[in-house]
Design an enzyme around this catalytic site. Structure first.
Site, PDB file in Angstrom:
ATOM      1  N   THR A  22       0.826  -1.212   0.000  1.00  0.00           N
ATOM      2  CA  THR A  22       0.000   0.000   0.000  1.00  0.00           C
ATOM      3  C   THR A  22       0.857   1.256   0.000  1.00  0.00           C
ATOM      4  OG1 THR A  22      -1.780  -1.153   1.112  1.00  0.00           O
ATOM      5  CG2 THR A  22      -1.748   1.228   1.360  1.00  0.00           C
ATOM      6  N   SER A  71       1.296  -7.606  -1.091  1.00  0.00           N
ATOM      7  CA  SER A  71       2.033  -8.637  -0.338  1.00  0.00           C
ATOM      8  C   SER A  71       1.200  -9.871  -0.029  1.00  0.00           C
ATOM      9  CB  SER A  71       2.643  -8.064   0.940  1.00  0.00           C
ATOM     10  OG  SER A  71       1.683  -7.935   1.952  1.00  0.00           O
ATOM     11  N   THR A 104       1.719  -4.498   4.179  1.00  0.00           N
ATOM     12  CA  THR A 104       1.573  -4.859   5.593  1.00  0.00           C
ATOM     13  C   THR A 104       0.871  -6.207   5.791  1.00  0.00           C
ATOM     14  OG1 THR A 104      -0.508  -3.655   5.803  1.00  0.00           O
ATOM     15  CG2 THR A 104       1.517  -2.450   6.329  1.00  0.00           C
ATOM     16  N   ASP A 105       0.196  -6.719   4.753  1.00  0.00           N
ATOM     17  CA  ASP A 105      -0.581  -7.952   4.957  1.00  0.00           C
ATOM     18  C   ASP A 105       0.290  -9.133   5.377  1.00  0.00           C
ATOM     19  OD1 ASP A 105      -2.824  -6.536   4.322  1.00  0.00           O
ATOM     20  OD2 ASP A 105      -3.410  -7.757   2.592  1.00  0.00           O
TER      21      ASP A 105
HETATM   22  C1  SIN Z   1      -0.225  -5.330   0.865  1.00  0.00           C
HETATM   23  O1  SIN Z   1       0.030  -6.001   1.863  1.00  0.00           O
HETATM   24  O2  SIN Z   1       0.522  -5.299  -0.130  1.00  0.00           O
HETATM   25  C2  SIN Z   1      -1.484  -4.527   0.796  1.00  0.00           C
HETATM   26  C3  SIN Z   1      -1.916  -4.056   2.119  1.00  0.00           C
HETATM   27  C4  SIN Z   1      -0.954  -3.101   2.780  1.00  0.00           C
HETATM   28  O3  SIN Z   1       0.161  -2.861   2.378  1.00  0.00           O
HETATM   29  O4  SIN Z   1      -1.389  -2.538   3.808  1.00  0.00           O
END
Ligand code: SIN
Length: 358
Positions: A22, A71, A104-105
């Site tokens: 993100t 991710s 973050t995922d």
């Molecule tokens: C991801 O994990 O690529 C999408 C969600 C995020 O980064 O918060």
């Protein structure tokens, strides 16, 4: 700022590796729908351009794009690539520290992977690797990526006597060891860090540093990075009301090498699984028991005696226990190739006893 190949740079710098997420996301209609976006759209080089004016002129930043994905699609091959790049960059005397921008995922998986494969190396060399990401896309009016990235760059470049070398993470103004980072909320800006026991508002407060040092002292040897296509197959299964023996039996007909069993409460497994799990151990499937609650430790023999051949995960959550088990199985294979009789249990036990921050 430059995106030339890091290994060609002949002056001291901070290396910023882009993985996507993100933080590199773009929303077509950011004013009205900031959460309708695509992750992994901008190059890491342009993320640096957005914060250029806030970075001291004396600090040289070099960027390198390792991947640009959402991710949730992270692969084992990409983890291997990232691990190799981090190791090589740590060895490069011109690299003062590293920052990794990541979705973050699954940052939780990458955090524990880097700690277990590069954590001791970073500590010995006295260099910091800082993971960061964002909950809002880069073109949202309240985008959190730029401040997270700046915090990460500052932390990676802060003089060493404040904080030892190692693998860390920063989000929403708080830092933690990367292996303690865990996204436990779908949308909150501090989602990846709010449940992390090692997070600290004052990154360098003495009690926090004491906890970091205790954990690092217990991690004295990194595990080998598996080749991209050689990661052992390990699945996570959750115990729940109405669990069935078939859930385990299905896997006994596959080439799965290990199962992480996310039990209820302190890591208790449904009795319906018992016989099938005994059969799994007999068949040589590695078993690790953890808790599906998402927090707290899973201790051996609590609430009841562990099946022979099944290890408790300690403080590792299910996603972390899965990476740890894969690395332990790979380490066993590598040890056997060199004539050592170490087992995956020997390697996993070293990880599961890492001290927990309180
Ligand atoms: C991801 O994990 O690529 C999408 C969600 C995020 O980064 O918060």
């Amino acid at each position: 700022m430059s995106s030339k190949l890091n290994s060609l740079e002949k002056s001291p710098h901070i290396l910023v590796l882009g993985m996507g997420g993100t933080i590199a996301g773009l929303a077509p209609n950011p004013a009205d729908q900031p959460l309708q976006y695509q992750a992994g759209q901008l190059k890491v080089e342009s993320l640096l351009t957005h914060i250029e004016s806030a970075v001291p002129k004396s600090l040289k930043l070099i960027s390198e794009q390792v991947a640009n994905i959402n991710s949730r699609n992270l692969t084992e091959g990409l983890l291997s690539n990232l691990g190799e790049v981090v190791r090589a960059s740590l060895a490069n005397t011109e690299v003062l520290g590293l920052v990794i921008t990541h979705g973050t995922d699954t940052i939780e998986e990458t955090g524990v992977f880097l700690q277990l494969t590069c954590g001791n190396y970073a500590q010995i060399l006295g260099k910091r690797v800082i993971l960061t990401g964002a909950m809002l896309p880069s073109n949202a009016s309240q985008a959190d990526g730029p401040s997270n990235l700046l915090d990460a760059i500052r932390w990676a470049s802060t003089p060493l006597d404040n904080c030892p070398g190692g693998i860390y993470a920063v989000m929403d103004g708080r830092g933690c060891m990367a292996m303690d980072l865990a996204k436990r909320h779908g949308t909150a800006l501090n989602a990846p860090i709010q449940a992390s026991p090692s997070s600290s508002v004052g990154l360098f407060n003495p009690s926090w540093l004491w906890g970091v040092k205790a954990k690092q002292a217990a991690w004295t040897e990194d595990l080998p990075i598996p080749k991209g296509d050689e990661w052992p197959w390990v699945e996570i299964l959750t115990s729940h009301a109405g669990a069935r023996s078939e859930t385990i039996n299905i896997w006994l007909n596959s080439r799965v090498k290990g199962l992480v069993l996310a039990g209820s409460g302190m890591g208790g497994l449904h009795d319906a699984w018992k016989d099938s799990l005994v059969a799994a151990v007999k068949q040589g499937v590695a078993l690790v028991r953890t808790t599906r609650t998402g927090a707290g430790a899973t201790l051996s023999d609590i609430p009841e005696k562990d099946l022979d051949g099944c290890l408790a995960s300690g403080t590792l959550s299910a996603p972390r226990a899965r990476i740890a088990l894969q690395l332990a199985l790979n380490a066993e294979k590598q040890a056997q190739l060199t004539g050592k009789s170490l087992t995956w249990q020997d390697f996993f036990a070293r990880i599961a006893v890492l001290p927990e921050f309180r």
